[in-house]
Design a protein around this motif. Structure first.
Motif, PDB file in Angstrom:
ATOM      1  N   GLU A 146       0.831  -1.202   0.000  1.00 47.20           N
ATOM      2  CA  GLU A 146       0.000   0.000   0.000  1.00 47.20           C
ATOM      3  C   GLU A 146       0.866   1.252   0.000  1.00 47.20           C
ATOM      4  O   GLU A 146       1.937   1.300   0.607  1.00 47.20           O
ATOM      5  N   GLU A 147       0.391   2.271  -0.702  1.00 50.28           N
ATOM      6  CA  GLU A 147       1.053   3.567  -0.768  1.00 50.28           C
ATOM      7  C   GLU A 147       0.017   4.643  -0.479  1.00 50.28           C
ATOM      8  O   GLU A 147      -1.113   4.574  -0.976  1.00 50.28           O
ATOM      9  N   LEU A 149      -2.069   8.026  -1.002  1.00 50.18           N
ATOM     10  CA  LEU A 149      -2.470   8.622  -2.279  1.00 50.18           C
ATOM     11  C   LEU A 149      -1.525   9.736  -2.714  1.00 50.18           C
ATOM     12  O   LEU A 149      -1.371   9.983  -3.909  1.00 50.18           O
ATOM     13  N   ALA A 154       2.218   6.344  -6.191  1.00 58.97           N
ATOM     14  CA  ALA A 154       0.785   6.172  -6.431  1.00 58.97           C
ATOM     15  C   ALA A 154       0.363   6.698  -7.795  1.00 58.97           C
ATOM     16  O   ALA A 154      -0.669   6.296  -8.335  1.00 58.97           O
ATOM     17  N   ALA A 157       0.143   3.745 -10.761  1.00 62.81           N
ATOM     18  CA  ALA A 157      -0.598   2.525 -10.477  1.00 62.81           C
ATOM     19  C   ALA A 157      -1.067   1.825 -11.742  1.00 62.81           C
ATOM     20  O   ALA A 157      -1.181   0.602 -11.781  1.00 62.81           O
ATOM     21  N   ASP A 169      -5.675   1.386  -7.951  1.00 59.07           N
ATOM     22  CA  ASP A 169      -4.990   0.121  -7.727  1.00 59.07           C
ATOM     23  C   ASP A 169      -5.820  -1.019  -8.300  1.00 59.07           C
ATOM     24  O   ASP A 169      -7.031  -0.894  -8.490  1.00 59.07           O
ATOM     25  N   ARG A 284       4.979  -0.660 -10.704  1.00 54.97           N
ATOM     26  CA  ARG A 284       4.658   0.705 -10.263  1.00 54.97           C
ATOM     27  C   ARG A 284       5.938   1.484  -9.980  1.00 54.97           C
ATOM     28  O   ARG A 284       6.092   2.636 -10.380  1.00 54.97           O
TER      29      ARG A 284
END
Length: 483
Positions: A146-147, A149, A154, A157, A169, A284
């Motif tokens: 997870e990143e 926003l 991000a 993606a 995502d 990514r």
């Protein structure tokens, strides 16, 4: 920069530049040293090669040597200078479990997540006999990649949206974990069955549908694509993947024997989910490093070497890295002389000015060819199972409309069926592309390399089968480079 080194089998000099996980240069003086060395060697063409990141320095060095050997004719003079682009990432092997080496690579790729990675390995290796344990894998994977926003990564993606459209995502990070694992397990099973029946899926060519009688959806395409003549992707590696209905899971059984069989399938899918979530995070990162790291480095090289032509070559996720580097040069001078993408882990709509399934907006790399002096050559193979089967399943986004088209069409990969949605993009066989002056001098061109890129074991198939002299000749032809 890695120290200048000589290929042990030749007198050809090669160099390397490296980037950290945020796209920063590992050594601030590396571009200047490459430029000085290239100038001293009298290099007229400089080829930068970015391959899919590997799990250790020894493997990376071996892959570098194999790529560079393809361009070597055993002479000291002439030919391009060769620069490897190193960046942090990893790949999974075909083995079903996690090895110590793979766990170590995960720790390097995701620093500070040692306990989470250990918990993931424990679950995937031990395969607990509870459905809830499969769901735990999904929770841990979301935490792993997870990143926020606002984080730079991000913005990379997906390749399926330009600045008009928000990033999203993939659904595999948010859907029911059992749902997703069922999808991977079922697709892999059916792909194996069909692989035993057919070695190659032929490409299709469609004529445009026009007039009041024309269908609004092409036979195998999407919506307005019916109005465009040209290549269509190969059939999906499994009929099930091409179906437009949602990839729903089976109900959880209650019987003991049936539950055991269902759990075995889910754990097979859970291992593949781990592989694909990590691969997504690596892709990514590749986009971020390409645009934020390699693009400025290319500007420095172009300024320091005004009489040297720079060419970009990328394989797999490395192709995504160099493609985004070219995007980062759209407003700059000194763009690359050519770009060659081998089995690119990119959306096949990445270069489209208009996405067929959307009302507005284009691919994230629309217009990149304008910053390239020569052609953007996209080599692909129908034998690449990693991109033909796993990539579309892993790339499906939240908010998709599954009733419009199968997952293989909407989320297909450039390295499986070539450029899609770009008017006037020719498709050539590899043999035809290597004929004298066959490649266009600019714009996009798809090259079907299935004749040579065909070896490999499931589930990746031929994704890593790129060490062929014909592909080196394709790079030279794209850049009009004299050997």
């Amino acid at each position: 920069m890695s120290s200048s080194a000589h290929d042990p089998d030749t007198t050809r000099t090669r160099w390397a530049i490296a980037f950290d996980a945020d796209g920063g240069e590992a050594d601030g003086g590396q571009c200047a040293r490459v430029a000085d060395a290239a100038r001293a060697a009298g290099v007229r063409d400089l080829v930068l090669l970015a391959h899919t990141a590997h799990n250790d320095a020894e493997t990376t060095a071996d892959v570098d040597a194999r790529f560079h050997a393809l361009f070597t004719d055993g002479t000291a003079d002439g030919g391009p200078g060769l620069v490897s682009v190193h960046w942090p990432g990893m790949r999974f092997g075909p083995e079903p479990g996690l090895t110590d080496a793979t766990e170590a690579a995960l720790r390097r790729t995701f620093p500070g997540q040692d306990q989470l990675i250990a918990d993931l390995r424990s679950l995937v290796d031990e395969r607990p006999r509870q459905f809830s344990a499969v769901d735990d894998v999904g929770m841990l994977l979301r935490r792993l990649v997870e990143e926020p926003l606002h984080a730079p990564a991000a913005a990379y993606a997906t390749d399926m949206g330009d600045e008009l459209l928000p990033q999203s995502d993939p659904a595999m990070l948010f859907d029911s974990t059992s749902h997703v694992c069922e999808g991977f397990a079922r697709a892999l099973e059916q792909a194996q069955e069909e692989a035993e029946r057919a070695e190659q899926r032929p490409e299709r060519i469609e004529q445009p549908g026009r007039g009041p009688e024309a269908p609004t959806v092409s036979k195998h395409g999407t919506l307005t694509e019916a109005e465009t003549a040209g290549p269509r992707p190969a059939d999906a590696p499994t009929d099930w993947l091409a179906r437009p209905d949602p990839l729903t899971p089976s109900a959880r059984p209650f019987g003991s024997a049936e539950s055991e069989r269902a759990l075995d399938r889910l754990w097979d899918g859970a291992h593949q989910l781990l592989c694909q979530v990590v691969s997504y995070a690596v892709r990514r990162r590749a986009g971020m490093i390409g645009e934020g790291g390699l693009a400025p480095a290319l500007g420095q090289l172009a300024e320091a070497l005004p009489d040297t032509r720079i060419h970009l070559v990328g394989h797999g996720a490395g192709a995504r890295l160099v493609a985004y580097a070219a995007r980062g040069l759209k407003e700059a001078t000194g763009g690359p002389a050519s770009v060659t993408l081998l089995q690119a882990a990119l959306s096949h709509f990445a270069f489209a000015a208009h996405l067929p399934q959307q009302m507005r907006g284009g691919g994230a790399l629309a217009g990149v060819a304008q910053s390239v002096a020569g052609p953007v050559v996209c080599a692909y193979s129908h034998h690449d199972r990693e991109l033909g089967l796993l990539f579309p399943l892993a790339s499906r986004m939240i908010g998709e409309s599954p009733s419009l088209v199968g997952a293989d069409r909407l989320w297909g990969a450039l390295g499986y069926d070539g450029v899609q949605g770009v008017d006037g993009c020719p498709t050539l066989t590899l043999a035809d592309a290597l004929a004298e002056d066959a490649l266009p001098s600019s714009g996009y061109v798809s090259v079907d390399a299935s004749a040579v890129v065909r070896g490999g074991v499931p589930p990746q198939g031929a994704h890593f089968d790129v060490f062929h002299p014909e592909l080196a000749r394709l790079v030279l032809a794209a850049g009009r480079i004299e050997r």
